[in-house]
Design an enzyme around this catalytic site. Structure first.
Site, PDB file in Angstrom:
ATOM      1  N   GLY A 210      49.639  45.120 -27.433  1.00  0.00           N
ATOM      2  CA  GLY A 210      48.376  44.389 -27.215  1.00  0.00           C
ATOM      3  C   GLY A 210      48.314  43.822 -25.817  1.00  0.00           C
ATOM      4  O   GLY A 210      49.084  44.234 -24.942  1.00  0.00           O
ATOM      5  N   ASN A 211      47.394  42.916 -25.590  1.00  0.00           N
ATOM      6  CA  ASN A 211      47.327  42.241 -24.281  1.00  0.00           C
ATOM      7  C   ASN A 211      46.852  40.808 -24.475  1.00  0.00           C
ATOM      8  O   ASN A 211      46.533  40.399 -25.594  1.00  0.00           O
ATOM      9  CB  ASN A 211      46.433  43.040 -23.322  1.00  0.00           C
ATOM     10  CG  ASN A 211      45.004  43.138 -23.825  1.00  0.00           C
ATOM     11  OD1 ASN A 211      44.314  42.147 -23.980  1.00  0.00           O
ATOM     12  ND2 ASN A 211      44.572  44.376 -24.124  1.00  0.00           N
ATOM     13  N   HIS A 212      46.804  40.056 -23.367  1.00  0.00           N
ATOM     14  CA  HIS A 212      46.549  38.611 -23.489  1.00  0.00           C
ATOM     15  C   HIS A 212      45.069  38.227 -23.516  1.00  0.00           C
ATOM     16  O   HIS A 212      44.751  37.046 -23.391  1.00  0.00           O
ATOM     17  CB  HIS A 212      47.215  37.875 -22.319  1.00  0.00           C
ATOM     18  CG  HIS A 212      48.707  37.922 -22.384  1.00  0.00           C
ATOM     19  ND1 HIS A 212      49.404  37.377 -23.427  1.00  0.00           N
ATOM     20  CD2 HIS A 212      49.613  38.478 -21.546  1.00  0.00           C
ATOM     21  CE1 HIS A 212      50.702  37.571 -23.228  1.00  0.00           C
ATOM     22  NE2 HIS A 212      50.859  38.252 -22.099  1.00  0.00           N
ATOM     23  N   SER A 213      44.164  39.187 -23.633  1.00  0.00           N
ATOM     24  CA  SER A 213      42.742  38.831 -23.612  1.00  0.00           C
ATOM     25  C   SER A 213      42.410  37.879 -24.769  1.00  0.00           C
ATOM     26  O   SER A 213      42.784  38.130 -25.914  1.00  0.00           O
ATOM     27  CB  SER A 213      41.892  40.099 -23.743  1.00  0.00           C
ATOM     28  OG  SER A 213      40.565  39.735 -23.996  1.00  0.00           O
ATOM     29  N   ALA A 277      39.175  44.085 -23.255  1.00  0.00           N
ATOM     30  CA  ALA A 277      40.360  44.599 -22.565  1.00  0.00           C
ATOM     31  C   ALA A 277      40.947  45.691 -23.455  1.00  0.00           C
ATOM     32  O   ALA A 277      41.804  45.443 -24.312  1.00  0.00           O
ATOM     33  CB  ALA A 277      41.368  43.477 -22.365  1.00  0.00           C
TER      34      ALA A 277
END
Ligand code: CTP
Length: 403
Positions: A210-213, A277
């Site tokens: 995943g990512n930090h969005s 994102a």
């Protein structure tokens, strides 16, 4: 505002049909002329006597009156109306509308109508999130002059709690006032698609990439668009944020799911703002069992996801405005300009991770807007709400040349 507007009110068979009595009272108070049409099932939930008394007109329920054979001409009725409002719209009626079925007077009127159609779904939580319902609603939103009045969240007749309640009569009235009052709100009558948040790409049943969005930027944009009168579909990756008032939210997890949701909502959209994102890569294989830590060096093979924005750019209609984001760490402007061209965008919102307070998870952002005419607008550090305002103002400024 609704004075002398001719409203055909279609009432379908769901428990929320009782709320239409309040809706009719409010419509009459606003000066509208209301002609109620009930489906046969609706009459099980509320009587035609109640609704005819409140609307001050006989309620229509069938093609003809069995007492005297008088014909209710669906074509004439459809042409009479300035607006067809279907509230509550059940899963059954939405499906029939989406696929052209015509087995009652209301559906015959719907198929004959040249006026705009606003539909307010009401059903149980699980019916509302069923893929069939989602796809029917997306189809309807893609039809010209069709507008979704999103359902609310709260207690449902089944005892469950969640999204699916008919919008409150006061909310429906506000929606209709905004709809007719085209000049007062800059985005009235516009369908807008906003994507937000991260995507999660499954590795195995318990792990993902995943990512930090946080989704805050996209949610702020969606919220403002709804406040400015638009009909907003918010396609959201996993976030902890509440659904902005008046937005129709579609929850997705992976880039693949986001692609499907965006492509079906994009058809009827006047403006698309892709702020999610999205993962660029996803595991080539997803293990169906939890992966055990046996290897010292463990590798995951990744394959490219579809670039949703580029796909939307390929399918872009002549009167559609398409905007994306670019998050860069170096060579910022050149990278953003190349994305603008490659993805066929009208404008791109650039944020640099080198700027303090800009980017993913905080409450502020610092952006530069670059458009296809070659204009560059550098904005100072602001709250994400204020940045959303700048972005929407920019889109509104471009509307006359594109829509
Ligand atoms: N985007 C998308 N689908 C993807 C990847 C990105 O729709 N699979 C969209 C994002 O929502 C954003 C824009 O493309 O609006 C730019 O995303 P970004 O990750 O900055 O750029 P990429 O095109 O992925 O290019 P790169 O990773 O090479 O910087």
């Amino acid at each position: 505002m609704l004075k002398d507007k001719k409203i055909l009110l279609g009432v379908c068979g769901g428990i929320a049909a009782y709320k239409t009595s309040f809706l009719i009272r409010l419509l009459i108070k606003e000066g509208a002329q209301v002609q109620v049409v009930m489906t046969p099932e609706a009459q099980q939930f509320i009587t035609s006597l109640t609704l005819s008394t409140l609307s001050k007109r006989p309620v229509l329920t069938a093609y003809y009156d069995p007492e005297n054979g008088e014909w209710n001409n669906h074509v004439e009725l459809a042409l009479w109306a300035d607006l067809l409002v279907i509230a509550p719209a059940t899963a059954n009626t939405l499906a029939k509308m989406a696929h052209g079925l015509c087995d009652n007077l209301l559906l015959a009127i719907y198929l004959s109508a040249k006026c705009p159609v606003c539909f307010a779904p009401a059903m149980d939580l699980d019916m509302w999130i069923h893929p069939t319902t989602k796809s029917n609603v997306a189809l309807l939103q893609g039809f010209a002059k069709h507008h979704l009045i999103p359902p609310g969240t709260g207690e449902l007749a089944s005892g469950l709690s969640g999204e699916g309640r008919l919008a409150e009569p006061e909310e429906i009235i506000q929606f209709l006032i905004r709809f007719f009052d085209d000049d007062s709100l800059p985005l009235s009558g516009k369908n807008i698609l906003v994507s937000a948040g991260p995507t999660y790409e499954a590795i195995d049943p318990v792990r993902f990439i995943g990512n930090h969005s946080s989704g805050k930027m996209g949610y702020a944009i969606a919220k403002l668009c709804a406040q400015l009168g638009a009909s907003v579909t918010l396609v959201s990756g996993p976030t902890n944020l509440p659904t902005p008032k008046g937005c129709h939210r579609i929850d997705v997890t992976s880039a693949g799911e986001m692609l499907t949701a965006c492509l079906s909502a994009a058809d009827g959209a006047d403006i698309i703002i892709m702020s999610a994102a999205v993962a660029d890569y996803t595991p080539a294989k997803v293990s169906d069992k939890k992966i055990k830590k046996t290897e010292d060096l463990f590798e995951i093979k990744l394959k490219k996801t579809t670039d949703i924005l580029a796909e939307l750019g390929k399918r872009k209609k002549s009167k559609q405005l398409l905007a994306g984001f670019a998050l860069e760490t170096d060579n910022e402007e050149d990278n953003a300009l190349s994305k603008l061209k490659r993805k066929n965008l009208d404008f791109i919102v650039l944020n640099s991770l080198r700027d303090k307070g800009a980017g993913f998870s905080g409450d502020t952002n610092k952006v530069t807007i670059l458009d296809k005419q070659g204009n560059k607008t550098e904005l100072p550090l602001k709250s994400k709400e204020d940045v959303a305002k700048d972005i929407i103002d920019y889109a509104i400024k471009l509307i006359p040349s594109t829509i």
